[in-house]
Design a protein around this motif. Structure first.
Motif, mmCIF file in Angstrom:
data_model
loop_
_atom_site.group_PDB
_atom_site.id
_atom_site.type_symbol
_atom_site.label_atom_id
_atom_site.label_comp_id
_atom_site.label_asym_id
_atom_site.label_seq_id
_atom_site.Cartn_x
_atom_site.Cartn_y
_atom_site.Cartn_z
ATOM 1 N N MET A 85 0.917 -1.337 0.000
ATOM 2 C CA MET A 85 0.200 0.013 0.030
ATOM 3 C C MET A 85 0.715 1.146 0.036
ATOM 4 O O MET A 85 0.443 2.236 -0.622
ATOM 5 C CB MET A 85 -1.147 0.051 1.156
ATOM 6 C CG MET A 85 -1.971 -0.977 1.121
ATOM 7 S SD MET A 85 -3.076 -0.974 -0.632
ATOM 8 C CE MET A 85 -3.572 0.725 -0.315
ATOM 9 N N GLY A 86 2.018 1.234 0.656
ATOM 10 C CA GLY A 86 2.816 2.364 0.710
ATOM 11 C C GLY A 86 3.349 2.538 -0.574
ATOM 12 O O GLY A 86 3.889 4.015 -0.949
ATOM 13 N N ARG A 87 3.433 1.952 -1.582
ATOM 14 C CA ARG A 87 3.874 2.162 -3.003
ATOM 15 C C ARG A 87 2.486 2.414 -3.912
ATOM 16 O O ARG A 87 3.063 3.235 -4.833
ATOM 17 C CB ARG A 87 4.567 1.011 -3.564
ATOM 18 C CG ARG A 87 6.009 0.566 -2.821
ATOM 19 C CD ARG A 87 6.782 -0.551 -3.500
ATOM 20 N NE ARG A 87 7.817 -0.809 -2.891
ATOM 21 C CZ ARG A 87 7.895 -1.607 -1.939
ATOM 22 N NH1 ARG A 87 6.904 -2.170 -1.450
ATOM 23 N NH2 ARG A 87 9.196 -1.777 -1.424
ATOM 24 N N LEU A 88 1.536 1.881 -3.587
ATOM 25 C CA LEU A 88 0.214 2.164 -4.494
ATOM 26 C C LEU A 88 -0.565 3.073 -4.359
ATOM 27 O O LEU A 88 -1.191 3.505 -5.203
ATOM 28 C CB LEU A 88 -0.314 0.585 -4.516
ATOM 29 C CG LEU A 88 0.301 -0.395 -5.026
ATOM 30 C CD1 LEU A 88 -0.646 -1.770 -5.013
ATOM 31 C CD2 LEU A 88 0.876 -0.324 -6.476
ATOM 32 N N TRP A 89 -0.690 3.493 -3.026
ATOM 33 C CA TRP A 89 -1.875 4.512 -2.752
ATOM 34 C C TRP A 89 -1.356 5.749 -2.316
ATOM 35 O O TRP A 89 -0.772 5.749 -1.103
ATOM 36 C CB TRP A 89 -2.771 3.704 -1.777
ATOM 37 C CG TRP A 89 -3.757 4.609 -1.486
ATOM 38 C CD1 TRP A 89 -4.961 5.027 -2.422
ATOM 39 C CD2 TRP A 89 -4.667 4.810 -0.015
ATOM 40 N NE1 TRP A 89 -6.209 5.547 -1.755
ATOM 41 C CE2 TRP A 89 -6.079 5.533 -0.315
ATOM 42 C CE3 TRP A 89 -4.280 4.579 0.891
ATOM 43 C CZ2 TRP A 89 -6.691 5.952 0.548
ATOM 44 C CZ3 TRP A 89 -4.858 5.188 2.091
ATOM 45 C CH2 TRP A 89 -6.275 5.846 1.888
ATOM 46 N N LYS A 90 -1.798 6.835 -2.755
ATOM 47 C CA LYS A 90 -1.372 7.972 -2.301
ATOM 48 C C LYS A 90 -2.617 8.810 -2.196
ATOM 49 O O LYS A 90 -3.174 9.556 -3.284
ATOM 50 C CB LYS A 90 -0.490 8.857 -3.531
ATOM 51 C CG LYS A 90 0.874 7.949 -3.701
ATOM 52 C CD LYS A 90 1.735 7.982 -2.457
ATOM 53 C CE LYS A 90 3.095 7.005 -3.151
ATOM 54 N NZ LYS A 90 3.428 6.259 -2.032
ATOM 55 N N PRO A 91 -3.046 8.925 -1.049
ATOM 56 C CA PRO A 91 -4.485 9.747 -0.541
ATOM 57 C C PRO A 91 -4.374 11.326 -0.820
ATOM 58 O O PRO A 91 -3.069 11.897 -0.615
ATOM 59 C CB PRO A 91 -4.820 9.463 0.707
ATOM 60 C CG PRO A 91 -3.354 9.076 1.306
ATOM 61 C CD PRO A 91 -2.596 8.445 0.187
ATOM 62 N N LYS A 92 -5.017 11.721 -1.681
ATOM 63 C CA LYS A 92 -5.149 13.145 -2.116
ATOM 64 C C LYS A 92 -6.267 13.838 -1.444
ATOM 65 O O LYS A 92 -7.272 13.325 -1.563
ATOM 66 C CB LYS A 92 -4.695 13.296 -3.809
ATOM 67 C CG LYS A 92 -3.416 12.899 -3.986
ATOM 68 C CD LYS A 92 -3.171 13.067 -5.494
ATOM 69 C CE LYS A 92 -1.764 12.489 -5.896
ATOM 70 N NZ LYS A 92 -1.208 13.042 -6.914
#
Length: 167
Positions: A85-92
């Motif tokens: 998840m640390g690589r795939l998901w960037k909450p904006k």
């Protein structure tokens, strides 16, 4: 569980010493776990209470397993999620929410620190080694908190992960 958590430390011996001396060990994100950092106000809005013990019960009921650390001094909750998840998901668009992956570190309290005391504690206890939060449940919690705060921002969808990414 402690041994599994220590496997996330750059130096497990140093991390164990940190637990013994400071009650908090520094773990690296992106290897065996990542973490979603969420401001307390967002969790409390989703839970409908600012009482830590009541919010912890809400989180335990909301999540289908997983573990959550609460940093009382900074008022952040850290939802432990699969490393990917640390690589795939960037909450904006969600103020203060961040997915901590490679290059990030997280202070984790001793396993038995499970009440709202001290610097940090387990708001939701890890019930077995590798028991991590389901990302879609974390995203739904963020949406609920945003709605309760009256925000129009919708969290970006989280990538779908299968059971092979947990534990």
């Amino acid at each position: 569980m402690a041994q599994w958590l220590l496997s996330a430390a750059a130096n497990p011996r140093v991390a164990r010493a940190e637990w013994e001396r400071y009650d908090i060990a520094v773990l690296a994100c992106g290897g065996v776990l990542s973490a979603v950092r969420v401001p307390g106000e967002l969790v409390w809005a989703a839970a409908g209470t600012e009482d830590h013990a009541e919010a912890d019960v809400f989180l335990t009921d909301w999540l289908d397993g997983g573990a959550v650390v609460m940093d009382r001094r900074a008022s952040f909750y850290y939802f432990l999620v699969p490393a990917l998840m640390g690589r795939l998901w960037k909450p904006k668009g969600m103020r203060g929410v961040e997915c901590l992956g490679p290059g990030s570190y997280l202070g984790v309290p001793l396993i038995d620190h499970t009440v709202p005391e001290g610097r940090a504690y387990w708001a939701v206890e890890m019930d077995s080694p590798g028991a991590l939060c389901w990302p879609d449940e974390v995203a739904a919690l963020l949406q609920r908190g945003q709605t309760a705060l009256g925000s129009e921002v919708t969290p970006r969808p989280v990538p779908r992960l299968g059971a092979e990414h947990f534990g």
